[in-house]
Design a protein around this motif. Structure first.
Motif, PDB file in Angstrom:
ATOM      1  N   SER A  22      16.765 -24.685 -58.578  1.00 22.68           N
ATOM      2  CA  SER A  22      15.857 -24.978 -58.046  1.00 22.68           C
ATOM      3  C   SER A  22      15.712 -23.790 -55.959  1.00 22.68           C
ATOM      4  CB  SER A  22      16.320 -25.829 -57.071  1.00 22.68           C
ATOM      5  OG  SER A  22      17.383 -26.044 -55.906  1.00 22.68           O
ATOM      6  N   LYS A  26      11.551 -22.523 -56.197  1.00 23.62           N
ATOM      7  CA  LYS A  26      10.777 -22.020 -54.455  1.00 23.62           C
ATOM      8  C   LYS A  26      10.592 -20.418 -54.371  1.00 23.62           C
ATOM      9  CE  LYS A  26      11.730 -26.364 -52.852  1.00 23.62           C
ATOM     10  NZ  LYS A  26       9.856 -26.924 -52.606  1.00 23.62           N
ATOM     11  N   GLN A  29       7.731 -20.422 -56.218  1.00 23.54           N
ATOM     12  CA  GLN A  29       6.428 -20.930 -55.477  1.00 23.54           C
ATOM     13  C   GLN A  29       5.730 -20.239 -53.941  1.00 23.54           C
ATOM     14  OE1 GLN A  29       7.887 -24.682 -54.629  1.00 23.54           O
ATOM     15  NE2 GLN A  29       7.379 -25.378 -56.718  1.00 23.54           N
TER      16      GLN A  29
END
Length: 91
Positions: A22, A26, A29
């Motif tokens: 995760s 992130k 992103q």
């Protein structure tokens, strides 16, 4: 000199791996956001700033109207970019 017992342990690191994944997502992103910020958003923003500077000194009404139209178009483009970023980041 002959082993009698062996001691060991086992640990489930599945949650840790999911957490690490995760974080990697992130980070990707954030990199995409940085690309948008530095390339796509700066274009319409720079046009807006330049058009506003031109508008300050322009007295002809027909030219002012054309500049107004370009300002509105650039503002809408900038708004679309920001919405895309928000959607990409799930905001």
């Amino acid at each position: 000199g002959v082993p009698v017992r062996m001691i060991g342990g086992i640990m489930d690191i599945s949650e840790r791996k999911i957490y690490e994944e995760s974080i990697l997502i992130k980070n990707k992103q954030l990199q995409e956001y940085a690309f948008y910020n530095s390339h796509k958003i700066r274009g319409p923003l720079t046009r807006l700033m330049g058009l506003i500077e031109i508008l300050k000194n322009e007295e002809r009404i027909d030219v002012r109207q054309e500049i107004d139209t370009n300002i509105i178009n650039s503002a809408h483009e900038l708004d679309r970019m920001i919405k895309e970023i928000a959607q990409m980041l799930n905001i």
